[in-house]
Every structure is written in structure tokens, then in C-alpha cells.
Design an enzyme around this catalytic site. Structure first.
Site, mmCIF file in Angstrom:
data_model
loop_
_atom_site.group_PDB
_atom_site.id
_atom_site.type_symbol
_atom_site.label_atom_id
_atom_site.label_comp_id
_atom_site.label_asym_id
_atom_site.label_seq_id
_atom_site.Cartn_x
_atom_site.Cartn_y
_atom_site.Cartn_z
ATOM 1 N N ASP A 123 -3.328 -1.639 0.514
ATOM 2 C CA ASP A 123 -3.005 -1.649 -0.919
ATOM 3 C C ASP A 123 -3.289 -0.274 -1.533
ATOM 4 O O ASP A 123 -2.539 0.215 -2.386
ATOM 5 C CB ASP A 123 -3.856 -2.699 -1.636
ATOM 6 C CG ASP A 123 -3.642 -4.092 -1.086
ATOM 7 O OD1 ASP A 123 -2.535 -4.623 -1.212
ATOM 8 O OD2 ASP A 123 -4.604 -4.651 -0.519
ATOM 9 N N HIS A 126 -6.977 -9.104 -1.481
ATOM 10 C CA HIS A 126 -5.701 -8.615 -0.956
ATOM 11 C C HIS A 126 -4.677 -9.742 -1.116
ATOM 12 O O HIS A 126 -4.384 -10.497 -0.193
ATOM 13 C CB HIS A 126 -5.855 -8.226 0.516
ATOM 14 C CG HIS A 126 -4.581 -7.785 1.163
ATOM 15 N ND1 HIS A 126 -3.903 -6.658 0.781
ATOM 16 C CD2 HIS A 126 -3.866 -8.322 2.183
ATOM 17 C CE1 HIS A 126 -2.821 -6.522 1.528
ATOM 18 N NE2 HIS A 126 -2.774 -7.527 2.386
#
Length: 636
Positions: free
Chosen positions: A159, A187
Site C-alpha cells: 500500500d 490492509h
């Protein structure tokens, strides 16, 4: 060259593992002087594909690669590993929601966590990649309690890299000119990519990303949405999960962990929360971290605005929900995975087991009671909890086998062992039948009695014949069997084990269980009792709960080692606190996988460990703040 480092990769037949092999074997991650042994793990049905990967690695002629082990055995996979990279899981598909994905992965990570705890080095560094990565990592850590909490991480650098490249594209700069982006939380679709503290270098001048972008709406909407949906968009386009970018992020994560972060810079990692930024302790949460000499530290005291706090709170709440779902699933699997016991079973020519029909998280399959001997009148060891179904089973068993009772022997005062006495005496219509028990050394306090559901003094539940509290041995015999009582305090002060001479076997009560470990009142006494039993070298153990223990030596050594590990975990927890911790706080740190219903028992165990550590002059209790801390002059 350095001695070989052992690295296990699970899900090694997959695409991410395929792309990860070159940087691992070529020294791009751990250094050009670090030799390695690869442990490649996958399920049995994927072994052919895994062999294809092995052939490719061999054909690449990597000079740092000393050996490759491909296996579908968890023991072989995790044996003595230094690094564990978890790629294998139930694969994510476009239609998968997170709860469905989590349900499929709990069993996998529970099993692998147990194996990691048992076989890996205690210094093993763990990276969980497979989704849901944070909660999979949480499950893994729960099931590997002897490995330090700081050794568990999950991948959020993917990410981080996605956010970095989105900003770079927007500003028309190279990604490495941007630093100190933060990935907060899970996540998942709630992840919060935060650029409030990020900077970008343009024309050799470092400025704020916010000032450079000059578009709050884009930063709060499209930018965050793109990072959050990127994995799903890639699946929709490829019909496969992210692979190149995931392998690159794994390499970045491990390289940062090994070589540290640059001065005044940070990266994002999912780590076990210490409570920073009001995140629940024990959750695996993505934070901004700095790393020096392999030690990961959260970047503290960043001033967050109200909107950022709200965004962090959303991903925090999602992780709490996932944690509760995971714990419920773990508990269900634990109960499902208990060895199935027959309600009535002849275990040996002299031992017939009758289950107490009272299964629960504390009693496992139920309390074991035993009919001992081979004649008409036998000895009943323990009498159950007073459950009607147990009385019915005992009645049918005695009738079918033409059995009467000579006496009842009680291992200890807990209600699941003594509350059925009155029902048994009524069943056989012998109110004066001898019932042998050791007298309590001291009466448990009222609160403890209430916790166990005892309305009265346990020593007054029946008309007990108390076994001598002195040094005289208590022996009793019936046809075919000679029993000797052995005082084994620790679980309770009155606890007795019984030695069956003919089989060199021990009826262990709750000192040793057939599955799991027991609680205790006094750890010092308990460990002494374990050592006493170890010296007796029983050939078999008939426990108070769970199946017969066929390997007593190994089990006893595990119990002793487990208690020492708990000591070490408590000491490690206290090392991290300047102001000390109370038993509840320590319990939450040490027992991160605990169902709510077992918290009281775990906290009781922690108090016992603290008392033992106090006797060893390693910890001390502060009467003013009611907290424990390390002694200043302790050697640890």
C-alpha cells in the site's frame, strides 16, 4: 561468507513466490555475503508445480544458495528457520468478502502458527503477506506464544508503494523523491494512506506533499480510493492477485528490517500494537516505523487532525471486528479439533473411563472418571460434576459389567471432580461408602469458591475420609490393582495423583491434561510436582481431562518448558514498561489469543508467575500503584 540463513516460504508454488525467488537467492535482500537454505512449503496437491520451481532455481546457479527443501510437511518447513514468509492461504477472488476470506484462513494460520512455535527458532522473523494479512498475522502470533511479539509483521509496504507512485505520478516526479508517507491500519478497503507528513523533493527543494499537490479533494477522495481499490482492480484486470508489486514490496519490507531506515525517514509495516495512537494493544496494525539494528520502533507523537483520527478509527474498528471473528473461529476449531473420546471406553484390562458429560473450554471433552480394577467391586476415581447424563452412563456401565464400588478416590476439590459424589452414592445406595480425599491445606477464599460455582466448603461436600496430611503413604488395593496416593500440589493445595503399580501408570488429575495445559494455584509447588512425576517415569498417564497421554516424558518436559516460556514472556512485557504493569495488562499482552471466557484463569496464572518471579528476586510489586515491575538489581 556468512553461515546459511534458513528461509521458509509458504505457498511457494504461487506466482508471488516465483517472482520472489531471484531477489532472495541473488543476495538482493539479505546481502551478497549471506548464504541461504530455502524451505519451500505447499500443499500436497501443488507439489508437482513446486518441483518445477525447484528445477528453475537450480538451473539459475545461484552461488549463495546452499540447499533447497521442498515439502508439504509443516514440521520440515518450519524446522530451525530464521525467516518465515507467509504467502500461502485461501486465494482472494473478485467476489470474496473479507469475512469469507478470514473464515477460510483461520484454520491454515492456526495450524502453521502452532508449527512455527514448535519448530522454528525463537528468533525467527515473520512476514505475513496473504490476505487478510493483518488478521492472519494476529492468528499466527496467537498460536506461536513463545516467539517474541516484535518478530511478527504483515505487509503494508505494498500500500505504501502504491500511495507513493500515485503521488509521484500526480507531481510528475520519481517515486524515490517522496518520503514519509504513512499507511495506517488494515490492509483492506479501510486502509488510510496518509500524506500529511510526507515530503517531496522537487528541484533539490524539499516541500510538503500537501503543498505540492494543492488539491485537498483529490488527496481525500481519488487518491485514497485508488490505493484502497488497487488490489481489486488488478484482480479484475488479470484474474490474478498482485504479483510483481507484491514481490517487490516483500523485498523492500525485508531489506528495511535487515538494514534499517534512513535518518528521519520511515516506512509502513503492520506490527503488533503497543497501544500507540489509541489502537488496541495486541492488534496487528500498520504504523509508520523506523528501524535500527533490526529493532522496529513506531514513530510517536505525530499530531493528527480530526479527519485523520476519524479515518484511523474506521480501520481500527474493522480490525477489532476481524479479531473477534478470528477468535471465535479459533475457539470453534479448538473445540472441534479435540480428540473425540468415547463416553465409555475400556482403556486397559484394569482401567475403564466414563466421561463426565460436561464438555466446556475449561473441561475439554469433559471430566474423566475411572473405574479401576477387574473384580466385582472397583475403585471410582473422581465423581464428575453432578450432570444427570453422567449418572445415567455410570449406572448403565456398572449394570452391564456387573460392577459395584469399593470406594471413591478424589484427586482434588474442584466441582467437576466432587459435585457428583452425592449422586453416585445415591445411585449405588451406599451412603457410607468410603470417599477418600486429601484435606485442603488452606480454604480457598469466597470469591474463588463463587468463581467455581461452589456454594459451600469443598471439604464438606461429602463425608470424606481425609488422607493423612503428614508423610505417611496412603495405599489402597482392589482386585487386580494396587494404588498409591501422591501429593502433587500446585493445581490445588489438596491435589493427589494416584500411581497404579501394575501398569506403572499415573492418574494425574488436573496436574497433566491429555490436551493443552492446566491452570494452577502455586507455580512453585506445581513445577515441583511436575519434576516429581518426571522422576517417577510413568509409562502412561490417565489425565483428568482429554485422551490418554502415551508419551509422558515428552509431555512433562513440554509442560515445564511452557511455564518457563511464560516466565520469559512476562519478563519481556515488563521490560517494555517504565511504570510497571498490573496483572490484567500483562495478561492482555501475553495471552493475545484468549477467548473472553478464559481471561480470568489466564490472569490467575499470570499472578502465580509473578509471585514465583518475586521469590526469585526478578520482579517487585509497587503497593502504591498496584503494579509489577522488574527489580532494578535483577540480572535480566
Amino acid at each position: 561468507m556468512k553461515d546459511p540463513m534458513r528461509i521458509v516460504v509458504t505457498g511457494a508454488a504461487g506466482q508471488i513466490a516465483y517472482l520472489l525467488m531471484h531477489p532472495l537467492c541473488n543476495g538482493d535482500i539479505f546481502g551478497k555475503d549471506q548464504t541461504i537454505v530455502l524451505h519451500l512449503f505447499n500443499t500436497a496437491r501443488r507439489m508437482t508445480a513446486l518441483q518445477g520451481l525447484v528445477m528453475e532455481i537450480v538451473d539459475s546457479n545461484y552461488p549463495l544458495l546452499k540447499n533447497i527443501i521442498s515439502t508439504d510437511s509443516e514440521q520440515i518447513a518450519f524446522q530451525d528457520v530464521d525467516v518465515a514468509i507467509f504467502l500461502g492461504s485461501v486465494p482472494r477472488k473478485v467476489a470474496n468478502d473479507r469475512k469469507e476470506l478470514l473464515n477460510g484462513n483461520v484454520k491454515i494460520f492456526q495450524s502453521q502458527g502452532i508449527a512455527l512455535d514448535k519448530f522454528a527458532k525463537k528468533t525467527v522473523k515473520v512476514l505475513v503477506v496473504s490476505n487478510p494479512a493483518n488478521t492472519n498475522c494476529y492468528i499466527l502470533a496467537c498460536c506461536a506464544p513463545s516467539i517474541p511479539r516484535e518478530n511478527f509483521t504483515c505487509l503494508t509496504l505494498l500500500d505504501h508503494n502504491r500511495a507513493r507512485t500515485q503521488i509521484a505520478s500526480r507531481l510528475q516526479v520519481l517515486p524515490d523523491t517522496i518520503k514519509n508517507i504513512i499507511i495506517w491500519g488494515n490492509h483492506s478497503s479501510t486502509v488510510f494512506p496518509d500524506v500529511h507528513f510526507a515530503t517531496v523533493s522537487i528541484d533539490n527543494r524539499e516541500t510538503s506533499v500537501y503543498e505540492s499537490v494543492q488539491n485537498d479533494n483529490w488527496l481525500r477522495d481519488d487518491f485514497i480510493a485508488t490505493v484502497r481499490k488497487r488490489g481489486g482492480d488488478i484482480i479484475a484486470a488479470r484474474n490474478l492477485t498482485s504479483s510483481i508489486s507484491a514481490a517487490k514490496a516483500i523485498a523492500d519490507h525485508l531489506e528495511s528490517w535487515w538494514y534499517g531506515t534512513k535518518e528521519n525517514e520511515w516506512v509502513s509495516m503492520g506490527i503488533i500494537s503497543d497501544g500507540s495512537y489509541d489502537v488496541e494493544k495486541g492488534l496487528v496494525f500498520s504504523y509508520p516505523v523506523q528501524i535500527k539494528n533490526g529493532k522496529i520502533s513506531i514513530v510517536k507523537n505525530l499530531k493528527l487532525d480530526d479527519w485523520s483520527i476519524e479515518m484511523i478509527d474506521k480501520t481500527h474498528k474493522e480490525l477489532i471486528e476481524e479479531k473477534h471473528d478470528a477468535l471465535q473461529k479459533i475457539h470453534l476449531i479448538m473445540m472441534t479439533n479435540l480428540v473425540k473420546l468415547q463416553t465409555i471406553e475400556q482403556l486397559s484390562p484394569l482401567v475403564l473411563r466414563v466421561l463426565g458429560c460436561n464438555p466446556s473450554p475449561m473441561t475439554l471433552q469433559g471430566t474423566n472418571t475411572y473405574l479401576i480394577g477387574k473384580g466385582r467391586n472397583r475403585l471410582l476415581l473422581d465423581a464428575g460434576q453432578g450432570v444427570p447424563a453422567y449418572v445415567d452412563e455410570l449406572k448403565d456401565t456398572m449394570k452391564t459389567n456387573n460392577i459395584g464400588l469399593q470406594a471413591i478416590l478424589i484427586t482434588h476439590w474442584h466441582p467437576d471432580h466432587i459435585c457428583g459424589i452425592k449422586d453416585v452414592l445415591k445411585l449405588i445406595d451406599k451412603p457410607d461408602l468410603p470417599v477418600y480425599k486429601r484435606k485442603l491445606f488452606e480454604m480457598p477464599d469466597l470469591k474463588k469458591l463463587q468463581t467455581y460455582g461452589m456454594p459451600e466448603n469443598p471439604d464438606e461436600v461429602a463425608n470424606f475420609t481425609f488422607i493423612n496430611n503428614g508423610t505417611d503413604q496412603f495405599n489402597i488395593e482392589t482386585e487386580g490393582a494396587h494404588l498409591k496416593a501422591i501429593h502433587t500440589p500446585g493445581h490445588t493445595t489438596d491435589h493427589l495423583c494416584f500411581w497404579l503399580e501394575e501398569e506403572q501408570a499415573l492418574f494425574s488429575g488436573d496436574t497433566i491434561l491429555g490436551q493443552g495445559t492446566t491452570e494452577f494455584e502455586d507455580l512453585y509447588d506445581y513445577l515441583n510436582s511436575l519434576q516429581l512425576i518426571l522422576k517417577m517415569s510413568p509409562k502412561i498417564i490417565y489425565p483428568g481431562h482429554g485422551p490418554v497421554v502415551e508419551n509422558p516424558q515428552q509431555t512433562l518436559e513440554h509442560y515445564i518448558s511452557h511455564r518457563q516460556q511464560r516466565n520469559n514472556q512476562i519478563l519481556d512485557a515488563l521490560k517494555q514498561s517504565n511504570d510497571g504493569l498490573d496483572p490484567n495488562e500483562i495478561t492482555k499482552i501475553v495471552y493475545t489469543d484468549l477467548p473472553e471466557g478464559l481471561f480470568h484463569a489466564a490472569c490467575h496464572n499470570v499472578c502465580n508467575h509473578l509471585q514465583m518471579l518475586e521469590k526469585e528476586n526478578l520482579v517487585c510489586f509497587n503497593v502504591q500503584n498496584k503494579k509489577w515491575s522488574l527489580r532494578a538489581n535483577s540480572s535480566i
